[in-house]
Scaffold this active site. Structure first.
Site, PDB file in Angstrom:
ATOM      1  N   ARG A  81       0.801  -1.012   0.067  1.00 45.99           N
ATOM      2  CA  ARG A  81      -0.123  -0.029  -0.056  1.00 45.99           C
ATOM      3  C   ARG A  81       0.612   1.049   0.304  1.00 45.99           C
ATOM      4  O   ARG A  81       0.385   1.933  -0.832  1.00 45.99           O
ATOM      5  CB  ARG A  81      -0.987  -0.032   0.847  1.00 45.99           C
ATOM      6  N   LYS A 183      -2.494   6.636   1.287  1.00 45.71           N
ATOM      7  CA  LYS A 183      -2.133   6.945   2.174  1.00 45.71           C
ATOM      8  C   LYS A 183      -1.491   8.377   3.162  1.00 45.71           C
ATOM      9  O   LYS A 183      -0.078   7.941   3.330  1.00 45.71           O
ATOM     10  CB  LYS A 183      -1.613   6.400   3.016  1.00 45.71           C
ATOM     11  N   GLU A 219     -16.429   6.567   4.509  1.00 42.13           N
ATOM     12  CA  GLU A 219     -15.445   6.154   5.339  1.00 42.13           C
ATOM     13  C   GLU A 219     -16.022   6.935   6.168  1.00 42.13           C
ATOM     14  O   GLU A 219     -16.254   7.822   6.944  1.00 42.13           O
ATOM     15  CB  GLU A 219     -13.662   6.513   4.889  1.00 42.13           C
TER      16      GLU A 219
END
Length: 339
Positions: A81, A183, A219
């Site tokens: 990720r 992220k 989210e």
């Protein structure tokens, strides 16, 4: 030896531990990483991380098992990720082997800060990568720093596995075709103001809808959403602007393979919450936080209960945490031991 800490009452906050890992990227290659006791970074005032947000980070945990050994949970997925985040921001990727080795080094060096088995606390790892060097133009940095520090932590949301209420926000966490799936710090900076507004109204955090139509859940604060339908389907949102949670994909696997549920990644419309008998937020920090209710406009929708946790959510939590702490056999490749 283990540090003398009140493990039962730990929150989720920074605690300076003994060592951190650091490596430098310059002239097209990574230096040999090393452990240091210095928790201060020394960087140029022109660093792109400071001015243009060229940085990304990860979060994972180390777990003390009953036999005293130490588990890392799916660190290869965190490495991958981070690599995707680096691709999005034009930063050099940290190879998976280097990433996992760095995690092992920093956990082993700080193992006195890892809570004893049964305390419920863990050691949180924060890998991050920042653009540094003398810059002023809007372009990728010439140099980069990759580092990992660790902190002992308790539950992210106070109370552990207890239902928590959330407020649907009118603000967007990320833009369509933006950096929502990476992220990166900018996504979190954008969430500070709406998150504070939600907390000021008595909620744990806010829920973000899709930035294009504002009709679908994306989210829950900095965690992913899941719901259990009345006919026992595990459903979680799918969108290009959602950060793909490693915990969520682990739960998708466990729900299907170990609980026998049908699993679906798809649209979760905010006006169709009645289909769910249970709901939760999931992520490395949150683990699983049951959602008691969601405030959307003038409507407050309660799922299973505001005070009790649903049966399937409890089973998923016990399965996941049992694997992480070594009490339940893990799917192949999910656990990496820190020797």
């Amino acid at each position: 030896m283990t540090k003398n800490i009140d493990w039962q009452n730990l929150g989720f906050s920074y605690i300076k531990t003994d060592y951190r890992y650091i490596a430098y990227w310059k002239d097209g290659k990574w230096s040999k990483g090393e452990l240091t006791q210095d928790n201060t970074l020394h960087i140029s005032e022109g660093s792109t991380a400071l001015h243009y947000g060229q940085q990304c980070f990860e979060g994972l945990k180390a777990y003390r098992c009953k036999d005293g050994s130490i588990n890392l949970f799916r660190p290869d997925q965190n490495a991958e990720r981070m690599q995707r985040s680096c691709q999005r921001l034009l930063m050099p990727e940290v190879p998976t082997e280097m990433f996992i080795d760095a995690c092992k080094q920093v956990v082993k060096a700080n193992q006195e800060w890892l809570a004893p088995y049964g305390s419920g606390a863990t050691l949180y790892l924060r890998p991050f990568l920042i653009g540094v060097g003398d810059n002023i133009g809007v372009s990728p940095a010439p140099e980069y720093i990759f580092s990992i520090f660790v902190c002992p932590v308790g539950a992210y949301f106070k109370g552990g596995l207890k239902p928590t209420n959330f407020l649907v926000s009118n603000y967007d966490r990320a833009a369509p075709q933006g950096t929502g799936a990476a992220k990166v710090g900018g996504n979190y900076a954008a969430s500070l103001y709406p998150g504070k507004r939600a907390k000021n109204q008595g909620f744990a955090d806010c829920i973000y809808l899709d930035p294009t139509t504002h009709t679908k859940i994306e989210e829950v604060g900095s965690a992913n959403f899941f719901g259990i339908t009345k006919d026992n389907k595990f459903i979680t949102p799918l969108s290009p602007s959602i950060l793909p949670s490693i915990t969520k994909y682990s739960l998708l696997h466990l729900a299907q393979e170990r609980l026998g549920l049908e699993v679906i990644e798809g649209d979760v419309y905010i006006d169709q919450l009645d289909q769910f008998k249970e709901a939760g937020a999931c992520g490395t920090a949150a683990v699983i936080t049951p959602i008691g209710g969601i405030q959307y406009g003038d409507n407050f929708h309660v799922f299973y209960s505001e005070t009790e946790v649903g049966e399937i959510t409890t089973k998923l939590y016990n399965e996941l945490v049992g694997i992480q702490f070594g009490d339940i056999p893990a799917p192949e490749g999910w656990i990496v031991k820190v020797e």
